[in-house]
Scaffold this active site. Structure first.
Site, PDB file in Angstrom:
ATOM      1  N   ARG A 236       7.968  -8.960  65.162  1.00  0.00           N
ATOM      2  CA  ARG A 236       9.375  -9.312  64.972  1.00  0.00           C
ATOM      3  C   ARG A 236       9.681 -10.463  65.923  1.00  0.00           C
ATOM      4  O   ARG A 236       9.105 -10.553  67.020  1.00  0.00           O
ATOM      5  CB  ARG A 236      10.299  -8.133  65.304  1.00  0.00           C
ATOM      6  CG  ARG A 236      10.327  -7.043  64.249  1.00  0.00           C
ATOM      7  CD  ARG A 236      11.045  -7.498  62.971  1.00  0.00           C
ATOM      8  NE  ARG A 236      11.102  -6.480  61.938  1.00  0.00           N
ATOM      9  CZ  ARG A 236      10.228  -6.337  60.936  1.00  0.00           C
ATOM     10  NH1 ARG A 236       9.204  -7.164  60.831  1.00  0.00           N
ATOM     11  NH2 ARG A 236      10.374  -5.394  60.034  1.00  0.00           N
ATOM     12  N   GLU A 265      16.960 -14.454  61.609  1.00  0.00           N
ATOM     13  CA  GLU A 265      16.453 -15.029  60.360  1.00  0.00           C
ATOM     14  C   GLU A 265      17.578 -15.158  59.338  1.00  0.00           C
ATOM     15  O   GLU A 265      18.463 -14.300  59.322  1.00  0.00           O
ATOM     16  CB  GLU A 265      15.347 -14.125  59.804  1.00  0.00           C
ATOM     17  CG  GLU A 265      14.172 -14.033  60.766  1.00  0.00           C
ATOM     18  CD  GLU A 265      13.023 -13.145  60.260  1.00  0.00           C
ATOM     19  OE1 GLU A 265      13.149 -12.558  59.175  1.00  0.00           O
ATOM     20  OE2 GLU A 265      12.023 -13.056  60.977  1.00  0.00           O
ATOM     21  N   HIS A 284       8.816 -15.483  57.104  1.00  0.00           N
ATOM     22  CA  HIS A 284       8.683 -14.013  57.035  1.00  0.00           C
ATOM     23  C   HIS A 284       8.098 -13.545  55.691  1.00  0.00           C
ATOM     24  O   HIS A 284       8.769 -12.885  54.899  1.00  0.00           O
ATOM     25  CB  HIS A 284      10.029 -13.334  57.315  1.00  0.00           C
ATOM     26  CG  HIS A 284       9.853 -11.919  57.803  1.00  0.00           C
ATOM     27  ND1 HIS A 284      10.745 -11.284  58.623  1.00  0.00           N
ATOM     28  CD2 HIS A 284       8.879 -11.001  57.582  1.00  0.00           C
ATOM     29  CE1 HIS A 284      10.330 -10.056  58.884  1.00  0.00           C
ATOM     30  NE2 HIS A 284       9.187  -9.857  58.254  1.00  0.00           N
TER      31      HIS A 284
END
Ligand code: DGY
Length: 318
Positions: A236, A265, A284
Site C-alpha cells: 500500500r 490514489e 494499482h
C-alpha cells in the site's frame, strides 16, 4: 428481499447469480467510484455490500447501515475497513486472499525487472524517435540474476515472489513478524529490517498496511539501502513516506523505485513522483488480470451469498 449494494460494475454472470435471490444495486459508472453520499444512501438499508479498496467502510457508514450483515471487499487488503467498528456491530468482513496471489507476485516481478533493466526509459527513447543506435553502455541497467532480494512482509504474495526468485538464483532475505515455514523451505532468511535494507539489491514491500507498518519506508530506511538498490512496492502507498522516497530517488540515495500503489490514489501529473528518472509507476494493477479479477468477484459474491443465506463467510478476515 435482502438488498446487496455493489460499488462498481462487476461481471454480468456474477450479477445474475446474485439477482436470483437478492435485490441488487450496482454503481455502473466504470471509471468512477460510487460517490460517498450515494454509498451512504444506498447502504442505509442494505444487507450486504461488495466494496472496492477505495470505499471507506468506517464508523459513520456502519452506524448508518443497521441491517448490514456482510462486507465483501474486492481486495486482499482491507485497510479501507474499520475492523473494530465492524466487529462491534457483528458485521462480517470478507476479503479475497489466495485467488490473486500469483497474479500480484507476477506484477511485482514485472516491476522489478522493468526497473532493473530500464525498460520504460528505453521504450520512451525509441517512441520519441531518439534512438541513435547501439552502443556498449546504452541503456545498460542492472542484473537481477544472483542478486540479494529483501522482502518486507512474507505472506502468500511474498512467498510466491520468493519462489520465482529461485529461478534467478537469488539470495532472499525477509523481514516479517514471524518466521515463515514456506519461506524457509525456499531458502529465504529471516533478518532484522535494518539488515535486510543494508544487504539487499532489491527491496520488495508486500506487507499488509497496519498501524505498525504505516510509513515504515522513510528517510532513515532509504538511507540504509545501497545507493544502487531498487525499491518495489505492491503493498500500500502508505507504507512509504512519499516525500522521502522522491528525495531518495532524486538524490541518488537509492538507485530507483517501482511502484504500483500510492498513499492517495489516484495520483495525477502533479505528484512528486511523476517525471522522476528511475521511477516506474503503475496505476494499482497488482491483481489486474481478467481471470483473477473474475475470481475475486466470484469469491466476493460467494461470501455474500453464504452469509445472507445464514452460513459462514468463506474468507472472513476476522
Ligand atoms: C489488493 O487485493 O489488496 C490489491 O491491492 C488489489 O489490487
Amino acid at each position: 428481499m435482502k438488498k446487496v449494494v455493489i460499488t462498481r460494475n462487476i461481471n454480468p454472470d456474477m450479477l445474475q447469480k446474485l439477482r436470483k435471490d437478492f435485490e441488487v444495486i450496482v454503481w455502473e459508472a466504470d471509471e468512477q467510484p460510487m460517490p460517498r453520499e450515494k454509498f451512504l444512501a444506498e447502504t442505509r438499508d442494505a444487507h450486504a455490500v461488495l466494496t472496492m479498496l477505495s470505499d471507506k467502510v468506517d464508523e459513520e457508514m456502519l452506524q448508518n447501515a443497521p441491517e448490514l450483515k456482510v462486507v465483501a471487499n474486492l481486495a486482499v487488503g482491507f485497510d479501507n475497513i474499520d475492523l473494530a467498528a465492524a466487529e462491534r456491530r457483528e458485521v462480517v468482513i470478507a476479503n479475497t486472499p489466495d485467488v490473486l496471489t500469483e497474479t500480484t507476485a507476477e506484477l511485482a516481478f514485472t516491476l522489478m525487472l522493468t526497473s532493473a533493466r530500464r525498460v520504460l526509459e528505453a521504450n520512451q527513447e525509441l517512441m520519441d524517435g531518439e534512438w541513435s543506435g547501439w552502443s556498449p553502455y546504452h541503456m545498460a541497467g542492472t542484473d537481477v540474476f544472483g542478486k540479494t532480494i529483501g522482502i518486507f512482509g512474507m505472506g502468500s504474495i511474498g512467498v510466491s515472489f520468493a519462489r520465482r526468485l529461485k529461478g534467478f538464483n537469488c539470495n532472499v532475505l525477509y523481514h516479517n513478524r514471524s518466521e515463515s515455514e514456506e519461506a524457509r523451505a525456499l531458502g529465504a532468511k529471516l533478518t532484522s529490517f535494518e539488515s535486510m535494507l543494508e544487504r539487499s539489491d532489491f527491496v520488495l514491500c508486500s506487507a499488509p498496511l497496519t498501524n505498525q507498518t504505516k510509513h515504515t519506508f522513510d528517510k532513515k530506511a532509504f538511507s540504509l539501502m545501497k545507493n544502487s538498490a531498487h525499491f518495489i512496492n505492491i503493498g500500500r502507498g502508505a507504507h512509504v513516506v512519499e516525500a522521502d522516497l522522491a528525495e531518495a530517488v532524486k538524490s541518488g540515495e537509492i538507485g530507483g523505485a517501482a511502484l504500483d500503489v500510492y498513499e492517495n490514489e489516484p495520483i495525477g501529473a502533479d505528484h512528486p513522483f511523476v517525471g522522476l528518472n528511475n521511477m516506474t509507476l503503475l496505476p494499482h494493477i497488482g491483481s489486474a488480470s481478467v481471470a483473477t479479477r473474475n475470481n475475486m468477484m466470484n469469491l466476493c459474491v460467494n461470501n455474500i451469498m453464504e452469509v445472507l443465506n445464514g452460513g459462514q463467510a468463506i474468507t472472513p478476515v476476522q
